[in-house]
Enzyme design. Structure first.
Site, mmCIF file in Angstrom:
data_model
loop_
_atom_site.group_PDB
_atom_site.id
_atom_site.type_symbol
_atom_site.label_atom_id
_atom_site.label_comp_id
_atom_site.label_asym_id
_atom_site.label_seq_id
_atom_site.Cartn_x
_atom_site.Cartn_y
_atom_site.Cartn_z
ATOM 1 N N ASP A 160 0.941 -1.153 0.021
ATOM 2 C CA ASP A 160 -0.007 -0.149 -0.111
ATOM 3 C C ASP A 160 0.974 1.161 -0.030
ATOM 4 O O ASP A 160 2.019 1.128 0.080
ATOM 5 C CB ASP A 160 -0.977 0.117 1.191
ATOM 6 C CG ASP A 160 -2.140 0.742 1.001
ATOM 7 O OD1 ASP A 160 -2.147 1.731 -0.177
ATOM 8 O OD2 ASP A 160 -3.104 0.832 1.510
HETATM 9 C C1 BGC Z 1 -5.003 3.220 0.204
HETATM 10 C C2 BGC Z 1 -5.389 2.298 -0.937
HETATM 11 C C3 BGC Z 1 -5.265 2.755 -2.250
HETATM 12 C C4 BGC Z 1 -3.921 3.449 -2.430
HETATM 13 C C5 BGC Z 1 -3.460 4.190 -3.830
HETATM 14 C C6 BGC Z 1 -3.731 3.916 -0.086
HETATM 15 O O1 BGC Z 1 -3.761 5.126 0.520
HETATM 16 O O2 BGC Z 1 -5.112 2.633 1.371
HETATM 17 O O3 BGC Z 1 -6.451 1.590 -0.760
HETATM 18 O O4 BGC Z 1 -5.476 1.906 -3.271
HETATM 19 O O5 BGC Z 1 -3.577 4.569 -1.350
HETATM 20 O O6 BGC Z 1 -4.385 5.261 -3.929
#
Ligand code: BGC
Length: 732
Positions: free
Chosen positions: A263
Site C-alpha cells: 500500500d
Molecule cells: C489506500 C489504498 C489505495 C492506495 C492508492 C492508499 O492510501 O490505502 O486503498 O489503493 O492509497 O491510491
C-alpha cells in the site's frame, strides 16, 4: 507474446531495469519528465533515470494523458516495456454507484458483477489497466472510516461479492474492455483496534483464518491478478514484511501466482513501525517477505541493488517478482498494444452514458435500506405537499470519499430527483453538515459556505415545513468523515442537524429521514424522532433519482443491512455472528452476572440482514427432508414465503446455521445461504436450500478445516434475528 519471450526479456534486463519494474510512482513524476529534480521527486529521493525505468504508475487517468505519457516513456525506453496504469476505481469511475457498503446491502451478486463490468469498460477507455479493487476487508466496527469501502461484516456474503467483482472487472483479460484487479488490503485491515485507521490488529489465528482470510482467498480463486498488502500488523508483524502471510499463506497454500504490491508508502513505514532500522532493512524485509512492487517510496530503487550485490537477497527473488510484473503486462496485451483500451472517442461515448446511468439508478434502488416506516407513511403520494429540508436536500456530494474521478455536477441531488418526479419541491437547507471545528479536523480541504446564516436557514426551514403535509429531512455525515483516515469515536450527526430535527419534530408533521453516511451511525435519537427512516449511504451519480423512485413507490425497497447498526457506540464492534459466551443473557435471562451491558441492550439497533419493504412477507415453518446429514448426502431445507401485501416485492431469504457444540467455541449463527425471490401480491413460493457437510466446516481445535459430528440448528428468515428454526444432526 509467448511466455518464453517474457522469460527472454527478463534475462536481457540489467539489474536497474529489473528494479524499475518493481517501482510504482504517481503521474506527477511523469508529467514533469523534462524538468530538473524538484517537488515530489526530491521529497522521495527519486532521480530522473529512476522514473525512466519505473514499471507502473498510479491514479493517472484520461485517454489522451495516458497515451502521451506512455508514448514519451516508450520513446526513451531501451527495452520498450510499457508502463502499467493503475487506479482506484472503487464504486465506479465517472459513473458512480453507491459506496460498496451500500452495494453490499443489495445481496445481489449479479448486479455487483454488472457494476464492476461497467466500471471496467468506462475506466479502460480512459487508459486504466488495473484497478485497486475489490476492497474485501471484513468490517465489524463502524468507528473505522473505511467500512464504506467494504461489503460489510459477513464472510459468506463478502466471498460472493469478491468473486462477482473479480469476474466483472477481469472477464477475459486480453479483451481491452476489461481490466485487471487488485484485491486489498491483505490482510485483516478492517479490524484495527478501536476502529482507528492504521492501528494494529490484534486477532487470534483461528479468527483470522475463519472469518477474515476466506474473502481474499475467494477473490484469488476467482482469478484476481494482484494483491495489495495492508498497513496493519498481524501478530505484531506489519503485513508488508510478514513472510508467513505473504509467502506461506498466499504463495504456498493458496498458490497465488500474481503480483503483490505494497500500500501507499507502506514499505518505508516499516521504520516507523519499529521493525526496520533504516530504508535498506525495510527494503530487505518487504522483498524477502514477498512484496513485489513498492508503491510510492524510493526504498526499492535505492537499496535492492546493493542488497543483491552484498548477497543479502538472492537475485532469484527479484527475478521472480519482475517476471510476475512482466507476465501481467503480457496478459493485458500491453506488448502488442501499449495504449490498450485508451481511446478518446470511446471515452467520451461511454462516460456517464444512458445504459450506465440506468444501472446506477437501479443500484440506488437496491442499496437504500428502509429502516422504519410507521403508519405506512411511505410510499408518498405524488400530490402530497412535501417540504424537503436538510443539508443533503440539494447536496451533490453523494459519491463518497473514494470517487476521486466523479464530477459532482453530474450527480442528481434529492431535490432534482423529486423535481424529476413531480415538478415541484419546496426546499431549505436548514442546518450544517459539519460544525466549524469538525471541518478543521478532517485534514482535507472542504468547502464550507461562509455565507451560511444558520438562524435564517432554520427559520426558512420551519416556515416551509409548517406549510407542508410531510417533511422529508435529508441528513448525514460529511463524505470526508468516512473513508481513509476517517475514523470517528462518536457516530453522530452535527448538533446543527440534531437541532433541526428537534425543530421539525415540534411542527407535528410526519417526518421521513433520509440518512446519508459512509458507515452505520448511531441513529437512536433520529429513529425516535421520525416516522420513517431510509439509510441512503452515499448513493452515487443517480442518487437523487433512485431515492425519489423509492420515496414515491415507483421502486420497492429490497436492500438488507450488510453491517449491524449499533444501539450505542459503546457496543462497537458489534456483529451478528459473534462467539457464544459462557453467560449468554439470552438463555439465563436478565441477571447482573451475564454477558451484557447495564445501560444498553446487547442487540444492535438494526441487525445484519434487516430491512423493510413496501411488501409484507410471511414465513412458514422450516421443513427438512431428513434429520441426518452425512458427508455424501445433503438435506433439503424448505420454507414457504408469502407476500401478504398488495405490492409486488423482492425478498432476500436468509439461511443461518448454528453449530451447537464444537471442539472450540462456535459463533451463535453464521449466514450460509441467500435466495432472492420476487413475489406478486398474495403470491407464495417455496424456497429450498441444500445443506451440505462442507457448509459446516471450520478450523477445529487442531486448526484443521473440517466438520465435526453433532447437532446443528438451521434458521431461515428475513434477517439475522429470525427465530424460525429446525434441528439436524451431522453423522460421519
Ligand atoms: C489506500 C489504498 C489505495 C492506495 C492508492 C492508499 O492510501 O490505502 O486503498 O489503493 O492509497 O491510491
Amino acid at each position: 507474446m509467448e511466455l518464453s519471450k517474457v522469460q527472454e526479456l527478463l534475462a536481457s534486463l540489467t539489474i536497474e531495469e529489473k528494479i524499475g519494474q518493481l517501482i510504482q510512482l504517481n503521474g506527477s513524476f511523469f508529467e514533469e519528465q523534462e524538468e530538473v529534480v524538484t517537488g515530489p521527486m526530491q521529497e522521495l529521493g527519486i532521480h530522473q533515470k529512476d522514473i525512466q525505468l519505473a514499471g507502473s504508475i498510479l491514479n493517472t487517468v484520461g485517454a489522451k494523458k495516458v497515451k502521451n505519457i506512455q508514448r514519451k516513456y516508450l520513446e526513451q525506453s531501451k527495452k520498450k516495456i510499457p508502463l502499467l496504469f493503475m487506479a482506484d476505481i472503487i464504486n465506479g469511475y465517472k459513473t458512480t454507484f453507491p459506496i460498496p457498503l451500500g452495494l453490499g446491502c443489495s445481496f445481489d451478486t449479479e448486479m455487483i458483477q454488472d457494476i464492476a463490468r461497467i466500471a471496467a469498460q468506462e475506466a479502460a477507455t480512459a487508459g486504466i489497466a488495473v484497478t485497486f479493487s475489490p476492497m474485501v476487508d471484513l468490517v465489524r466496527d463502524a468507528r473505522w472510516g473505511r467500512v464504506m469501502e467494504s461489503f460489510g461484516e459477513d464472510t459468506y456474503l463478502n466471498c460472493q461479492y469478491a468473486k462477482a467483482m473479480v469476474k466483472g472487472y477481469q472477464g477475459k483479460l486480453d479483451e481491452k474492455n476489461n481490466i485487471a484487479c487488485c484485491v486489498k488490503h491483505f490482510a485483516g485491515y478492517g479490524a484495527p483496534i478501536g476502529g482507528r485507521d492504521y492501528n494494529s490488529v490484534d486477532m487470534n489465528e483461528r479468527t483470522l483464518f475463519q472469518a477474515y482470510l476466506p474473502v481474499y482467498q475467494a477473490a484469488i480463486e476467482a482469478g484476481c491478478e494482484m494483491v495489495m498488502t495492508s498497513f496493519n500488523t498481524i501478530d505484531q508483524i506489519p503485513v508488508t514484511a510478514n513472510y508467513k502471510l505473504l509467502h506461506t499463506v498466499l504463495r504456498e497454500q493458496w498458490k497465488f501466482r500474481g503480483v503483490v504490491i505494497s500500500d501507499y508508502s507502506e514499505i518505508k513505514e516499516l521504520i516507523a513501525h519499529g521493525i526496520a532500522e533504516d530504508e535498506k532493512e525495510a527494503a530487505y524485509l518487504a522483498m524477502h517477505a514477498g512484496c513485489d512492487i513498492d508503491m510510492m517510496t524510493s526504498v526499492y530503487v535505492k537499496h535492492l541493488k546493493s542488497l543483491i550485490e552484498e548477497k543479502v537477497l538472492d537475485i532469484q527473488v527479484i527475478d521472480d517478482a519482475v517476471r510476475r510484473v512482466l507476465e501481467l503486462k503480457n496478459k493485458l496485451g500491453l506488448f502488442e498494444n501499449p495504449y490498450r483500451g485508451a481511446d478518446e472517442q470511446l471515452e467520451k461515448e461511454r462516460e456517464l452514458c444512458c445504459d450506465y446511468r440506468h444501472k446506477a439508478r437501479e443500484s440506488v434502488q437496491k442499496s437504500c435500506v428502509l429502516l422504519k416506516n410507521n403508519q405506512q407513511l411511505l410510499p408518498l403520494k405524488k400530490d402530497k405537499k412535501i417540504a424537503l429540508i436538510g443539508p443533503y436536500s440539494m447536496s451533490k456530494q453523494l459519491n463518497g470519499m473514494w470517487s476521486i474521478y466523479a464530477d459532482e455536477k453530474e450527480t442528481a441531488s434529492v431535490y432534482e430527483g423529486i423535481i424529476n418526479h413531480r415538478g415541484i419541491a419546496e426546499c431549505a437547507i436548514g442546518a450544517k453538515v459539519l460544525e466549524e471545528c469538525a471541518g478543521n479536523q478532517l485534514g482535507l480541504p472542504i468547502s464550507q459556505d461562509l455565507e451560511f446564516d444558520e438562524k435564517r436557514e432554520l427559520e426558512n426551514a420551519i416556515e416551509i415545513a409548517k406549510k407542508a403535509e410531510v417533511i422529508v429531512l435529508a441528513l448525514g455525515e460529511h463524505p470526508y468523515q468516512s473513508g481513509e483516515g476517517g475514523s470517528r469515536a462518536e457516530l453522530s450527526i452535527s448538533d446543527s442537524q440534531l437541532g433541526l430535527l428537534k425543530q421539525m419534530k415540534a411542527i407535528h408533521k410526519p417526518i421521513v429521514v433520509l440518512m446519508f453516511s459512509g458507515r452505520p451511525l448511531d441513529l437512536k435519537i433520529i429513529e425516535e424522532n421520525c416516522t420513517a427512516l431510509i439509510q441512503c449511504w452515499f448513493p452515487g451519480v443517480e442518487g437523487g433519482n433512485g431515492i425519489a423512485d423509492l420515496l414515491f413507490g415507483e421502486a420497492n425497497f429490497s436492500a438488507r443491512l450488510s453491517m449491524s447498526f449499533p444501539y450505542s457506540v459503546g457496543q462497537c464492534p458489534v456483529y451478528y455472528n459473534h462467539d457464544q459466551t459462557g453467560r449468554p443473557v439470552e438463555s439465563v435471562g436478565i441477571n447482573r452476572f451475564t454477558s451484557r451491558y447495564l445501560d444498553v441492550p446487547n442487540q444492535p439497533l438494526y441487525c445484519f440482514g434487516y430491512g423493510l419493504s413496501y411488501s409484507i412477507f410471511e414465513y412458514g415453518s422450516i421443513h427438512l427432508d431428513k434429520k441426518y446429514l452425512t458427508k455424501n448426502t445433503f438435506i433439503k431445507a424448505s420454507v414457504k414465503v408469502k407476500n401478504i401485501s398488495n405490492v409486488k416485492g423482492e425478498e432476500t431469504v436468509q439461511l443461518y446455521i448454528r453449530d451447537l457444540k464444537g471442539s472450540v467455541v462456535r459463533p451463535v449463527k453464521e449466514l450460509k445461504g441467500i435466495a432472492k425471490i420476487t413475489l406478486e401480491p398474495k403470491e407464495e413460493k417455496e424456497v429450498t436450500f441444500k445443506i451440505t457437510e462442507e457448509m459446516l466446516r471450520f478450523y477445529t481445535i487442531s486448526m484443521t478445516y473440517e466438520s465435526e459430528e453433532g447437532s446443528f440448528e438451521v434458521m431461515i428468515g428475513s434477517n439475522s434475528e429470525t427465530y424460525n428454526k429446525a434441528l439436524f444432526v451431522l453423522q460421519k
